[in-house]
Design a protein around this motif. Structure first.
Motif, PDB file in Angstrom:
ATOM      1  N   SER A 275       0.828  -1.201   0.000  1.00  0.00           N
ATOM      2  CA  SER A 275       0.000   0.000   0.000  1.00  0.00           C
ATOM      3  C   SER A 275       0.867   1.259   0.000  1.00  0.00           C
ATOM      4  CB  SER A 275      -0.920   0.009   1.219  1.00  0.00           C
ATOM      5  OG  SER A 275      -0.182   0.204   2.408  1.00  0.00           O
ATOM      6  N   GLU A 276       0.292   2.354  -0.449  1.00  0.00           N
ATOM      7  CA  GLU A 276       1.014   3.626  -0.444  1.00  0.00           C
ATOM      8  C   GLU A 276       1.142   4.183   0.963  1.00  0.00           C
ATOM      9  OE1 GLU A 276      -0.817   6.319  -3.136  1.00  0.00           O
ATOM     10  OE2 GLU A 276      -0.386   5.101  -4.922  1.00  0.00           O
ATOM     11  N   GLN A 277       0.176   3.872   1.803  1.00  0.00           N
ATOM     12  CA  GLN A 277       0.264   4.292   3.203  1.00  0.00           C
ATOM     13  C   GLN A 277       1.351   3.478   3.896  1.00  0.00           C
ATOM     14  OE1 GLN A 277      -3.218   3.451   5.514  1.00  0.00           O
ATOM     15  NE2 GLN A 277      -2.144   3.750   7.450  1.00  0.00           N
ATOM     16  N   THR A 278       2.220   4.128   4.650  1.00  0.00           N
ATOM     17  CA  THR A 278       3.273   3.412   5.363  1.00  0.00           C
ATOM     18  C   THR A 278       2.926   3.277   6.843  1.00  0.00           C
ATOM     19  OG1 THR A 278       4.519   5.468   5.704  1.00  0.00           O
ATOM     20  CG2 THR A 278       5.073   4.124   3.763  1.00  0.00           C
ATOM     21  N   PHE A 279       3.490   2.257   7.455  1.00  0.00           N
ATOM     22  CA  PHE A 279       3.165   1.926   8.837  1.00  0.00           C
ATOM     23  C   PHE A 279       4.429   1.961   9.690  1.00  0.00           C
ATOM     24  CE2 PHE A 279      -0.164   0.329   6.266  1.00  0.00           C
ATOM     25  CZ  PHE A 279      -1.303   0.253   7.041  1.00  0.00           C
ATOM     26  N   PRO A 280       4.353   2.544  10.901  1.00  0.00           N
ATOM     27  CA  PRO A 280       5.508   2.561  11.799  1.00  0.00           C
ATOM     28  C   PRO A 280       5.922   1.140  12.180  1.00  0.00           C
ATOM     29  CG  PRO A 280       3.778   4.046  12.578  1.00  0.00           C
ATOM     30  CD  PRO A 280       3.183   3.228  11.482  1.00  0.00           C
TER      31      PRO A 280
ATOM     32  N   CYS B 108      10.020   6.816  12.251  1.00  0.00           N
ATOM     33  CA  CYS B 108       8.902   5.905  12.494  1.00  0.00           C
ATOM     34  C   CYS B 108       9.374   4.489  12.799  1.00  0.00           C
ATOM     35  CB  CYS B 108       7.931   5.900  11.319  1.00  0.00           C
ATOM     36  SG  CYS B 108       8.702   5.637   9.715  1.00  0.00           S
ATOM     37  N   ARG B 109      10.549   4.393  13.451  1.00  0.00           N
ATOM     38  CA  ARG B 109      11.076   3.097  13.858  1.00  0.00           C
ATOM     39  C   ARG B 109      11.445   3.112  15.334  1.00  0.00           C
ATOM     40  NH1 ARG B 109      15.299   1.021   9.160  1.00  0.00           N
ATOM     41  NH2 ARG B 109      13.728   0.495   7.588  1.00  0.00           N
ATOM     42  N   ALA B 110      11.142   2.015  16.015  1.00  0.00           N
ATOM     43  CA  ALA B 110      11.497   1.880  17.421  1.00  0.00           C
ATOM     44  C   ALA B 110      12.078   0.497  17.662  1.00  0.00           C
ATOM     45  CB  ALA B 110      10.283   2.102  18.316  1.00  0.00           C
TER      46      ALA B 110
ATOM     47  N   VAL C 225       6.105  -0.951   5.079  1.00  0.00           N
ATOM     48  CA  VAL C 225       6.777  -0.674   6.353  1.00  0.00           C
ATOM     49  C   VAL C 225       7.620   0.586   6.191  1.00  0.00           C
ATOM     50  CG1 VAL C 225       8.460  -1.511   8.036  1.00  0.00           C
ATOM     51  CG2 VAL C 225       6.803  -3.097   7.035  1.00  0.00           C
ATOM     52  N   CYS C 226       7.466   1.517   7.094  1.00  0.00           N
ATOM     53  CA  CYS C 226       8.159   2.800   6.999  1.00  0.00           C
ATOM     54  C   CYS C 226       9.674   2.615   7.028  1.00  0.00           C
ATOM     55  CB  CYS C 226       7.714   3.705   8.144  1.00  0.00           C
ATOM     56  SG  CYS C 226       8.444   5.353   8.069  1.00  0.00           S
TER      57      CYS C 226
END
Length: 310
Positions: free
Chosen positions: A106-111, A191-193, A185-186
């Motif tokens: 998807s174009e939306q990225t996720f943290p 946006c990474r932990a 995935v970002c």
């Protein structure tokens, strides 16, 4: 012989007598017509529909009419992964929690949150603590954004952390592989932990604080620092300002057997001017304590990482 009038009267009485006899005889059943295929086969009801009449229900929303963020109510899914690793000489295995609404391309990225298990445990430890169920609930309640959570396995968790190469496998192999397999995935540091329990928390502190600029947030949960960690941190601070360091969360149970070492590390961070959260809670160094804190951990990571929460 009867005259004409007498014959008429006799016929009339015969007619009356016939009516009386007909009325007293039971009617014979009428034969039913032969059954046809149409009368033998009942019309099937749609699957799930009750046989008795029901009240008319309001039309159900179609996929097109459901708001996009309602997909959060569906819950996430857990998938195993196996990624080739030249550093450790065998595949790096583990699990991925993929949140509701997640589509790999998807174009939306996720943290992304990478959570490491404790010594002698395995990649399923966090799942056993209720991680997936808690994440589902907090995402559905709009408390945290949908997070991708990676749970890699450290197979050789008794090795010297400065020689095992596990950190290099995570940074140089696993993260590039992950975003290649799951482009949603970002990729950004913001946006990474990275966090972990016990030894996993020690890894998170060493990686995050000696290599600033890789993660936005670091969580050390019941995490005694690795031997020599403080000197490495001091060297890192000479090369990088404290402001460039990630957000740090340290917590420990008040009855934790490593409480003193963890508290000393907290004090050292304060002396060096490294901002961090410090929390002491009821509990010991065990899964009962970590299970009680999973929601607090996810809330903290979700508060640091940007993502869709509206």
């Amino acid at each position: 012989m009867l005259n004409r009038q007498g014959r008429r009267t006799a016929r009339l009485w015969l007619v009356v007598l016939g009516w009386l006899v007909y009325a007293c005889v039971p009617a014979l059943p009428v034969a039913a017509p032969p059954e046809t295929a149409a009368t033998l086969t009942a019309t099937p009801l749609p699957a799930g529909r009750p046989a008795t009449p029901t009240a008319t229900l309001a039309p159900q929303p179609t996929a097109a009419s459901i708001p996009q963020d309602d997909c959060r109510l569906e819950g996430g899914r857990v998938e195993p992964f196996s990624q080739p690793s030249a550093v450790i000489g065998k595949p790096l295995r583990g699990y991925l929690y993929l949140p509701p609404c997640f589509e790999p391309n998807s174009e939306q990225t996720f943290p992304l949150v990478v959570l490491l298990h404790g010594q002698s445990a395995d990649a399923g430890q966090w799942l056993g603590l209720g991680l997936a169920e808690t994440a589902d609930r907090l995402i559905a309640e709009r408390v945290i954004p949908p997070l991708v959570i990676a749970l890699p396995y450290e197979e050789y968790s008794l090795r010297n952390p400065y020689e095992s190469g596990y950190d290099l496998a995570l940074l140089e192999e696993f993260l590039p592989w992950l975003v290649g397999e799951y482009p949603a995935v970002c990729r950004e540091v913001a946006c990474r932990a990275l966090g972990g329990l016990s030894r996993g928390g020690g890894w998170a502190l060493m990686i995050g604080l000696t290599r600033p600029g890789r993660f936005a947030a670091i969580g050390g949960h019941s995490a005694p620092p690795f031997y020599g960690m403080e000197s490495r941190l001091t060297i890192g601070l000479k090369e990088n300002s404290a402001e460039s360091f990630p957000a740090v969360y340290l917590d420990v149970g008040e009855k934790d057997r490593y409480y003193r070492a963890i508290e000393e590390f907290h004090n050292r961070l304060a002396e060096l001017g490294v901002p961090h959260e410090w929390r002491v809670n009821p509990g010991a160094h065990d899964e009962d304590y970590w299970r009680s804190q999973v929601e607090n951990y996810l809330r903290w990571y979700g508060s640091i990482l940007p993502g869709m929460i509206e």
